[in-house]
Design a protein around this motif. Structure first.
Motif, PDB file in Angstrom:
ATOM      1  N   THR A  13      20.423 -70.919-116.204  1.00 22.13           N
ATOM      2  CA  THR A  13      19.411 -71.968-116.334  1.00 22.13           C
ATOM      3  C   THR A  13      18.511 -71.906-115.112  1.00 22.13           C
ATOM      4  O   THR A  13      18.997 -71.898-113.976  1.00 22.13           O
ATOM      5  N   VAL A  36      17.716 -69.956-119.998  1.00 21.28           N
ATOM      6  CA  VAL A  36      17.297 -71.285-120.437  1.00 21.28           C
ATOM      7  C   VAL A  36      16.410 -71.848-119.343  1.00 21.28           C
ATOM      8  O   VAL A  36      16.755 -71.795-118.161  1.00 21.28           O
ATOM      9  N   HIS A  38      14.879 -75.205-117.997  1.00 22.74           N
ATOM     10  CA  HIS A  38      15.013 -76.654-118.102  1.00 22.74           C
ATOM     11  C   HIS A  38      13.949 -77.302-117.231  1.00 22.74           C
ATOM     12  O   HIS A  38      13.861 -77.040-116.038  1.00 22.74           O
ATOM     13  N   ASP A  39      13.147 -78.144-117.850  1.00 25.16           N
ATOM     14  CA  ASP A  39      12.106 -78.859-117.127  1.00 25.16           C
ATOM     15  C   ASP A  39      12.491 -80.332-117.061  1.00 25.16           C
ATOM     16  O   ASP A  39      12.345 -81.059-118.034  1.00 25.16           O
ATOM     17  N   PRO A  40      12.999 -80.792-115.913  1.00 21.00           N
ATOM     18  CA  PRO A  40      13.442 -82.179-115.805  1.00 21.00           C
ATOM     19  C   PRO A  40      12.313 -83.195-115.959  1.00 21.00           C
ATOM     20  O   PRO A  40      12.548 -84.333-116.333  1.00 21.00           O
ATOM     21  N   CYS A  43      12.059 -83.286-119.799  1.00 16.67           N
ATOM     22  CA  CYS A  43      13.346 -83.301-120.502  1.00 16.67           C
ATOM     23  C   CYS A  43      13.391 -82.233-121.578  1.00 16.67           C
ATOM     24  O   CYS A  43      14.103 -82.361-122.572  1.00 16.67           O
ATOM     25  N   VAL A  45      13.814 -78.228-123.028  1.00 15.96           N
ATOM     26  CA  VAL A  45      14.571 -77.000-122.856  1.00 15.96           C
ATOM     27  C   VAL A  45      13.826 -75.906-123.597  1.00 15.96           C
ATOM     28  O   VAL A  45      13.448 -76.068-124.756  1.00 15.96           O
ATOM     29  N   THR A  74       8.823 -72.859-125.990  1.00 16.21           N
ATOM     30  CA  THR A  74       9.323 -74.233-126.028  1.00 16.21           C
ATOM     31  C   THR A  74       9.598 -74.726-127.447  1.00 16.21           C
ATOM     32  O   THR A  74      10.293 -75.714-127.624  1.00 16.21           O
ATOM     33  N   GLY A 107      23.913 -80.986-124.642  1.00  9.64           N
ATOM     34  CA  GLY A 107      22.921 -80.014-124.200  1.00  9.64           C
ATOM     35  C   GLY A 107      23.377 -78.594-124.429  1.00  9.64           C
ATOM     36  O   GLY A 107      24.302 -78.335-125.207  1.00  9.64           O
TER      37      GLY A 107
END
Length: 133
Positions: A13, A36, A38-40, A43, A45, A74, A107
């Motif tokens: 990730t 993967v 992940h863009d916090p 939110c 993936v 995306t 997740g």
């Protein structure tokens, strides 16, 4: 056979700000073809594949300045651990891609690739018979 039986559970990730070179180094070190992303902040993936990196470099883009977020897919099709390998293979064939992120309620729990499926569908190679002398 189910996706959970074939998927890789060691998921790389990365964040959206990773450069393509950083992503390529991490993927190469682990001998994997996808990460993967992940863009916090969103939110979200997504997935970055070796093909995404290859296309960017082939188009003359700088892997030291181009970020994962600019090349991440995306609109990802996700698999569930309980899918059959046939369902996963059909989704890949229909969508024209080689990796599926496997999600459960919490997740990402794995990635299944075409290679993972082929390994499960192909019998183990036979060892050559010992020479009798």
């Amino acid at each position: 056979m189910l996706v959970r039986d074939a998927m890789s559970t060691m998921v790389l990730t990365i964040g959206p700000a990773h450069t393509l070179r950083q992503a390529a180094r991490l993927m190469s070190a682990r001998r994997i073809g996808a990460a993967v992303v992940h863009d916090p902040d969103t939110c979200g993936v997504g997935i970055l594949t070796e093909r995404d990196i290859l296309d960017a470099v082939g188009a003359g883009q700088d892997p030291d300045t181009e970020t994962a977020s600019a090349h991440t897919t995306t609109d990802v099709v996700f698999a569930a651990p309980g899918w059959t390998l046939e369902e996963a293979a059909a989704a890949m064939a229909h969508g024209g891609f080689r990796h599926l992120i496997v999600l459960d309620d919490d997740g990402p729990v794995g990635i299944v690739s075409v290679r993972d499926i082929i390994r499960r569908w192909t019998p183990a190679p036979r060892r050559p018979a010992a020479l009798v002398g």
